[in-house]
Scaffold this active site. Sequence first.
Site, short mmCIF file in Angstrom:
data_model
loop_
_atom_site.label_atom_id
_atom_site.label_comp_id
_atom_site.label_asym_id
_atom_site.label_seq_id
_atom_site.Cartn_x
_atom_site.Cartn_y
_atom_site.Cartn_z
N ASP A 6 -46.61 -8.26 54.67
CA ASP A 6 -45.52 -7.35 54.29
C ASP A 6 -45.22 -6.39 55.44
O ASP A 6 -45.07 -5.18 55.23
CB ASP A 6 -45.89 -6.58 53.02
CG ASP A 6 -44.67 -6.06 52.27
OD1 ASP A 6 -43.55 -6.57 52.53
OD2 ASP A 6 -44.81 -5.17 51.42
N GLY A 45 -44.02 3.06 43.21
CA GLY A 45 -44.37 4.30 42.54
C GLY A 45 -43.95 5.50 43.37
O GLY A 45 -42.98 5.44 44.13
N VAL A 47 -45.15 8.99 45.93
CA VAL A 47 -46.15 9.53 46.84
C VAL A 47 -45.99 11.04 46.90
O VAL A 47 -44.88 11.55 47.10
CB VAL A 47 -46.01 8.93 48.26
CG1 VAL A 47 -47.05 9.54 49.20
CG2 VAL A 47 -46.16 7.41 48.21
#
Length: 360
Positions: A203, A88, A90
């Site tokens: 991750d 997405g 920021v």
Amino acid sequence: MPQNNVQQEEPLVNTAAAGGKPYQDTKPLASIANLSLKTDSTRQRYVAEEIEKLGKNNISADILTFHDLSLATNNFDAENLVGEGGFGRVYKARLQGKDMDLAVKQLDRNGFQGNREFLVEVLMLSLLHHQNLVSLVGYCSEGEQRILVYEYMPNGSLEDHLLNTSPDKKPLGWDARMKIAHGAARGLEYLHETANPPVIYRDFKASNILLDADFNPKLSDFGLAKIGPVGGGPHISTRVMGTYGYCAPEYASTGQLTTKSDVYSFGVVFLEMITGRRVIDTARPSQEQNLIEWAQPLFKDKKQFHSMADPLLEGKYPEKSLYQALAIAAMCLQEDAASRPLISDVVTALEFLSADREQE
């Protein structure tokens, strides 16, 4: 290439592997486990209800309204956009009543996987607190909106300063790189050895290591984190997710995940920090495109060590520190997971390296 296009994911915690022991409170983990039982039509509503319910009982972060976040970002104005990726966008923001800059991460509305990672991140960062983990200030789950609000990290990510450099940007010096490596390792140490049950980050990569005003590192993006094996279990089995190049070989091939998988990923990032090279770089000659394959024969030849150092350092590093750093990276990158050090041993080694640096 990212391996994030998985359609289904097993529950966050495997109660058999974990000996049935919950992490601090059974309700948050049970809620995530139950996500896999929901039908497509009820998942979205269920996630919103669970976040709301858990927020009132278990979570210290603020429940924020979409209206407040719209005001804080000037209606998500592009001028406030500071980052964008597969997750997405920021935005830098100022929230009324908060005397601090904030980072507002508006997740892509891409169905179940995004919802699940949102819930995991809210719960993980509400249960885990350490100076080398990013702080969650609040979240919003109104309707289809999935928004996370963190403390703002003014120096962006390690990737910005290490791998996305430009001629007009001053490269990170050796001391700064060792400081960042030490702090990031301490973040993993907290997850692996202080959290109970342990948490596997899953991750670890340069873009997920954020830097504050003083270049102190903080791990971010906990949507893929997993509760690790406890009660004697050797590993947990899970679908392979993460980013290509950073995944440990045994995890990539079998789906068997342990804290040593994170240690391998740390080794990859630490080698990127030493060399200034991306783990996968198709712009380089074919024999140099995979950083680990390129480095393995060089690890065995001390005469080649200086050729592995980032040219942007211009030779400004203590020779002894370079040798020690490469030795740490090589240990973390061993093919056999059992032969890799514990992350606490890595932290200790990096502390000695820092002490040696101060003496020179």
